[in-house]
Design an enzyme around this catalytic site. Structure first.
Site, PDB file in Angstrom:
ATOM      1  N   LEU A 282       0.833  -1.160  -0.039  1.00 34.85           N
ATOM      2  CA  LEU A 282      -0.022   0.027  -0.050  1.00 34.85           C
ATOM      3  C   LEU A 282       0.912   1.200  -0.035  1.00 34.85           C
ATOM      4  O   LEU A 282       1.639   1.452   0.840  1.00 34.85           O
ATOM      5  CB  LEU A 282      -0.890  -0.026   1.329  1.00 34.85           C
ATOM      6  CG  LEU A 282      -1.984  -1.034   1.436  1.00 34.85           C
ATOM      7  CD1 LEU A 282      -2.564  -1.153   2.510  1.00 34.85           C
ATOM      8  CD2 LEU A 282      -2.592  -1.624   0.127  1.00 34.85           C
ATOM      9  N   GLY A 323       3.121  -6.217   7.681  1.00 31.83           N
ATOM     10  CA  GLY A 323       3.212  -4.546   7.458  1.00 31.83           C
ATOM     11  C   GLY A 323       2.056  -4.344   6.523  1.00 31.83           C
ATOM     12  O   GLY A 323       0.842  -5.020   6.655  1.00 31.83           O
ATOM     13  N   ASP A 324       2.224  -3.730   5.187  1.00 37.25           N
ATOM     14  CA  ASP A 324       1.101  -3.490   4.514  1.00 37.25           C
ATOM     15  C   ASP A 324       1.482  -4.302   3.052  1.00 37.25           C
ATOM     16  O   ASP A 324       1.234  -3.937   2.004  1.00 37.25           O
ATOM     17  CB  ASP A 324       1.267  -2.018   3.982  1.00 37.25           C
ATOM     18  CG  ASP A 324       2.578  -1.382   3.508  1.00 37.25           C
ATOM     19  OD1 ASP A 324       3.617  -2.246   3.480  1.00 37.25           O
ATOM     20  OD2 ASP A 324       2.579  -0.433   2.683  1.00 37.25           O
ATOM     21  N   GLU A 325       2.228  -5.496   3.249  1.00 35.24           N
ATOM     22  CA  GLU A 325       2.505  -6.221   2.080  1.00 35.24           C
ATOM     23  C   GLU A 325       1.531  -7.692   2.027  1.00 35.24           C
ATOM     24  O   GLU A 325       1.297  -8.281   3.137  1.00 35.24           O
ATOM     25  CB  GLU A 325       3.990  -6.798   2.528  1.00 35.24           C
ATOM     26  CG  GLU A 325       5.145  -5.644   2.160  1.00 35.24           C
ATOM     27  CD  GLU A 325       6.390  -6.054   2.043  1.00 35.24           C
ATOM     28  OE1 GLU A 325       6.488  -7.063   2.618  1.00 35.24           O
ATOM     29  OE2 GLU A 325       7.561  -5.337   1.702  1.00 35.24           O
TER      30      GLU A 325
END
Length: 338
Positions: A282, A323-325
């Site tokens: 993201l 995280g955002d992965e």
């Protein structure tokens, strides 16, 4: 279920029957022994009374002829007493000089036995007194046949009472024993089923006796065990979930992603298909956390996970690396352009 001889011998039902029968036999034996002792004492008293009565009778009967030295009359009296009384087996009369003056019922050439019991006869020696003088001695025998007959009658009655007592006791104890052991058998079968893993087994045994309370305790134990094994199964599922899924989004984590990717590649090799793998992150996610806080960032990650899950097919996989992965595994692709 057939039982071996050893198992049958060691069963509670056999032990209960043996204990009950032993107790019954012991009780009957004690009653019989006490009855026999009482009868024996009563027979001894009866014998003593008979001897006292016989002594009085004989002393009164032979005293006067003995004073008058009427030995012929003494012989007739002795013979007549034997005919009329079944309490005397033989009579021998001696004067004060110990000379035999009359005898009946005993061979003259055979010596008289000493006082005491011999061959079923109680031999008595008693002095003859008159006006304070000892006139001589009388010896006679009292047959003890009445004692043996009384003992035989008692033994027969005790045997009948014993047989009836055992039968009556068995009629009471056998149903009770089967009732108890049948309930114990239900408890044993339930315990074996519970030990085999059937956690839903319960015992319906109403009542207020010890076995009913034991059944209630068993049911309570089974409830507690079922709950404990269910807290454990839930914990195992929760640990499995944590070990293979992301705690925030519920998506597969790295571990489950690797398994899904291996399975997808193996399927593609068998079918000659292709597997697509996409790595997404993201943009501008860090400023969201910095501006709105981690709670807002978590809500965005959850919403992204839901949208990705909704957009993919059931055969595809979306996982969160951290995280955002996010990673997408797309299966069943035919061409690279897909």
């Amino acid at each position: 279920m057939a039982l071996s001889a050893h198992a049958l011998f060691c069963s509670f039902r056999v032990k209960l029957a043996a204990a009950a029968l032993s107790s019954l036999l012991a009780m009957l034996g004690l009653i019989g022994w006490q009855t026999w002792a009482v009868l024996d004492a009563e027979l001894r008293l009866t014998l003593e009374r008979r001897i006292d009565q016989t002594n009085l009778l004989l002393n009164t009967t032979v005293a006067l002829p003995l004073v008058q030295r009427d030995y012929a009359a003494l012989g007739d009296i002795a013979s007549e007493l034997l005919k009329q009384s079944n309490m005397i087996d033989y009579i021998a009369i001696d004067d004060h000089l110990r000379r035999r003056v009359a005898q009946a019922g005993w061979p003259a050439a055979q010596p008289l036995p000493e006082p005491g019991i011999d061959n079923g006869i109680y031999h008595v020696r008693n002095g003859i007194e008159f006006a304070g003088q000892t006139l001589g001695e009388i010896r006679y025998g009292v047959p003890l046949e009445f004692i043996e007959q009384a003992r035989a009658r008692l033994a027969d009655r005790l045997l009948r009472i014993g047989v009836l007592g055992i039968l009556f006791g068995l009629l009471l104890l056998v149903p009770l024993g089967f009732w108890v052991t049948r309930r114990l058998g239900r408890l044993e079968a339930a315990a074996q089923r519970l030990a085999a893993g059937q956690l839903d087994v319960r015992i319906d045994m109403p009542g207020g006796d010890e076995l009913s309370r034991l059944a209630g305790a068993f049911n309570h134990m089974a409830d507690c065990l079922a709950k404990m094994i269910g807290e454990q199964q839930q914990a195992a599922r929760a640990l499995e979930q944590l070990a293979r899924h992301d705690a925030l989004t519920g998506l597969p984590n790295r571990v489950l992603l690797a398994d899904r990717l291996d399975m997808a590649l193996a399927q593609a090799r068998r079918d000659g298909g292709r597997v697509g793998v996409a790595l997404l992150d993201l943009d501008g996610f860090k400023p969201v956390n910095d501006t709105w806080g981690h709670d807002a960032g978590d809500q965005i990650l959850i919403e992204v996970a839901n949208r990705l899950r909704a957009a993919l097919r059931e055969t595809d996989t979306v996982a969160r690396l951290g995280g955002d992965e996010f990673v997408l595994v797309l299966t069943g692709l035919k061409e690279e352009t897909e």
